[in-house]
Each structure stands twice: as C-alpha cells, then as structure tokens.
Enzyme design. Sequence first.
Site, short mmCIF file in Angstrom:
data_model
loop_
_atom_site.label_atom_id
_atom_site.label_comp_id
_atom_site.label_asym_id
_atom_site.label_seq_id
_atom_site.Cartn_x
_atom_site.Cartn_y
_atom_site.Cartn_z
N LYS A 84 34.42 30.80 25.69
CA LYS A 84 33.96 30.93 24.39
C LYS A 84 34.25 29.61 23.83
O LYS A 84 35.28 28.96 24.20
CB LYS A 84 34.85 32.03 23.63
CG LYS A 84 34.40 33.52 23.94
CD LYS A 84 32.85 33.95 23.92
CE LYS A 84 32.73 35.27 24.19
NZ LYS A 84 31.27 35.44 24.31
N ASP B 134 29.77 29.52 25.23
CA ASP B 134 29.11 30.57 24.29
C ASP B 134 29.74 30.41 23.01
O ASP B 134 30.93 30.65 22.85
CB ASP B 134 29.29 32.05 24.78
CG ASP B 134 28.64 32.91 24.03
OD1 ASP B 134 27.71 32.76 22.97
OD2 ASP B 134 28.76 34.19 24.49
N GLU C 247 25.44 28.43 24.87
CA GLU C 247 24.69 29.72 24.45
C GLU C 247 24.90 29.99 22.93
O GLU C 247 26.05 29.83 22.53
CB GLU C 247 25.45 30.86 25.17
CG GLU C 247 24.87 32.30 25.00
CD GLU C 247 25.54 33.33 26.05
OE1 GLU C 247 25.78 32.79 27.02
OE2 GLU C 247 25.85 34.46 25.30
N GLU D 99 20.61 37.18 23.20
CA GLU D 99 21.37 38.69 23.25
C GLU D 99 21.16 39.32 21.71
O GLU D 99 21.41 40.45 21.80
CB GLU D 99 23.01 38.31 23.55
CG GLU D 99 23.70 37.76 22.74
CD GLU D 99 25.21 37.48 22.84
OE1 GLU D 99 25.36 36.90 23.98
OE2 GLU D 99 25.94 38.34 22.42
N ASP E 27 19.01 41.55 26.38
CA ASP E 27 19.69 42.38 26.93
C ASP E 27 19.22 43.99 26.78
O ASP E 27 18.59 44.20 25.87
CB ASP E 27 21.01 42.60 25.70
CG ASP E 27 22.03 43.75 26.10
OD1 ASP E 27 21.56 44.47 26.46
OD2 ASP E 27 23.03 43.64 25.55
N HIS F 50 22.69 39.74 29.54
CA HIS F 50 23.80 39.93 28.53
C HIS F 50 24.80 41.17 28.74
O HIS F 50 23.88 42.09 28.60
CB HIS F 50 23.36 39.67 27.20
CG HIS F 50 24.66 39.93 26.07
ND1 HIS F 50 24.57 41.18 25.44
CD2 HIS F 50 25.59 39.41 26.07
CE1 HIS F 50 25.60 41.12 24.61
NE2 HIS F 50 26.43 40.18 24.97
N GLU G 107 24.98 38.12 33.88
CA GLU G 107 26.48 38.03 33.14
C GLU G 107 27.46 39.04 33.64
O GLU G 107 26.76 40.33 34.05
CB GLU G 107 26.31 38.10 31.84
CG GLU G 107 27.75 37.93 31.10
CD GLU G 107 27.97 37.76 29.63
OE1 GLU G 107 26.87 38.33 28.80
OE2 GLU G 107 28.60 37.36 28.75
MG MG Z 1 26.74 35.58 24.29
#
Ligand code: MG
Length: 378
Positions: free
Chosen positions: A172, A200, A226, A252, A275, A302, A322
């Site tokens: 993240k 992300d 992302e 996502e 997703d 996702h 993922e």
């Molecule tokens: Mg994400």
Amino acid sequence: MKITNVKTTILFAPFPEAIADAARTIGGRDVLLVDIETDEGITGTGISTGLGVASGSEIHIIDAIILQALKPMLLGQDPLLIDHLWSLLYKGTLRFGRRGAAIRAISSVDIALWDLLGKKAGLPVYRLLGGNSRKVRVYASGGFYHGDDDVEKLVAEMTGYVRDGFTAVKMKVGRDPIQDAARVRAVREAIGSDVELLLDANEAWDAHTALRFIDRVAPYDIYWLEEPVAPDDLDGYVKLSQRSPIPIAAGENEYTKYGFKELIARNAVSVVQPDVTRVGGITEWMKVAHLAEAFGMPCVTHAVSEVHVSVVAAASNAPMMEYFTHAHYLQAFMTELFIAPAGIRRAEGGYVYASEAPGLGLELDPQLLARYTVKVST
Ligand code: MG
C-alpha cells in the site's frame, strides 16, 4: 430447467485487529452467499464480500437488492440463459443501479448462474470458458499500514512472501508521498531487483500528488501504480497515463463493460483490474477481458481468488491474479471457510490451480458457516 428459489446467507468474522490502507480501516471480513435452486435439484452458489465494518457493511444493502429486486425477476426463469438474465437484471435495476450495490448484487447472481451451468454440464467453469491451463500465476498482496514500526513490519512481510516463492508482491501507498517513497525504497532494497513490485494507492491522491510520488519512486522499477486517483477522475487517469513512466492500473471500483469502455478506449490505464463480484459477474468480467485484449491491455483481478482463479485460467490476457496468503487477516477467514477450491488455499512457487470440479468447485466448512452466519433468508 427452472429457478425455484434464490436464498442468501451473510457471514461476518471480525479481525483480531483492524487494518488500514490509504482510504479506510477494515475491521473484519463479511461474505454474502447466494444460492440459486432449481427444479432439477442443482444449486449454483455465488459470492460477494464486504468491507467488514459489522452492522454498517454494504453487504446488507446488496442482500436486500438480491432478495427484493432480483429474486422476483429470477423465479421461474431458465438459469442457463445467463446472458439474457444479465440483461434482464441490468435493465430491471437501471433506475437504482448501473454502478455500485445493484451491479454487485447482479454480480453475485451471475457467479451463481455460472456455477450452476458448470454443475449441469459436469465441467469446471474455466473449461466452460475455453481455458486450457489450470495453473495461474499470483502476486502476493498486502503491505497495509501499521503503527510506529510500520517500515520494519512491511519489509518483514514483503521479504516473507519472496521467501515463500512469490515473484511479485504488492504494498500500500497513498498517504504522505515522501514517506511512502521511503517505504517503497526500503522494500525494493530488501526484496532485491528480481521481484516485481506493485503499489496500490487506493484512490487516495489527486493527479498532481500522484505525479510527485511517481517522480520519487520511478528509480525503483515499479511494475504498476494502482488506483492513484479517484475512480471518477478519468481525466486524472488520462493525464497520469500520458506522463507517468510507471504503468497505471485501475478497475476494482469500476462497473460493467460500459465503465471499462471509457478506461480502456481513452488509454486512461495500462492494466485493467475488474473484480467478478463488482463488475457484473463472470459474464461481464470476460467481456471486459476481451475488450482489453482488443486494445492489447492486460486484465488482472482484484481479491476474491476463490472465484477469480476460474476466469484468469480462461483469459489469454490475464498474466496473473491478486492473492492474499492465509497469513493475511483479509484472507485468513476466507481460506478457512472455503475448503475448496483446494488448489488456491496455498500458493506454491507463486502459482495456484483452478478447480477441476464441476462449476466453481466452491465448498464451505460447515462448522465455520454455522458459527459466523449472521443472517439467512429462506
Ligand atoms: Mg487495490
């Protein structure tokens, strides 16, 4: 064949402690199961997952849409007419749908219909979709924010994934761009140059802030950045994709082929991430994958690897999926709950395997199902 009932079950499992990305704090995992029953005794199961904020979870809104809006449209229909039913449900929810909860409700129903079709045909969904290999490459996802010893815990987590055989990892970012760049540098130095590093930002920044961050992390060989900006900031995505040396990924929080048409045709991203539990189910995921393929664009998923493994195994432009390991709070409950598909419960050398069982091969632990169920419809 006729649909005779549509039932839902909601489960909630709290995390030992809350986890945070740039956008939100997550306190647990909630899961919605949709069972579509038929007059031939075959039942298809679909799923949706929520953000785990107990009573405030959106999963209860999705549940209400399934039971009050979709179920009356589905009863008596032939469940094998999947594309027809998708259009029926989309048009039937148009005035309160098109994005968000209504499309997530349609997604879970569509997943159940594909499971049902596979069971009727005696084939796994990835083979119904034309897939030729069960083997799916995964990247280890995680790297959430911790407290004071954030960087230490982050580096330990990421190097742990590499030790376990993963060749791509995601962490993240999305808070302070200078501190985030320092976190990225620490991870890159720890994992070495041969592992793909994905970032992300969970839609946290504006394009200006994202560009400042991109300048700082460009030397660290980033595979993609992302969701640097809000999903509705399409102009921001276009600007970033034109100027960023790092590929931009998103999707996502995008819905249906119509939403992805804009992302893809405007070159707003380099990688799309639909997703199945949000975009409109397996039907719509495959349409988005094909649209992306026509533009030479990879399509990556996702979360929800339990279902995604079957579509990634079937799409020629889906290079990886993922994957949260069992060790991660976000996934631990799902891995315990879904005793099958067994081929995704543990990744080996950075790979998992789609189920060979008819349908999606979803199988739940009956004891956990009973213990964590908070609501059942009949
Ligand atoms: Mg994400």
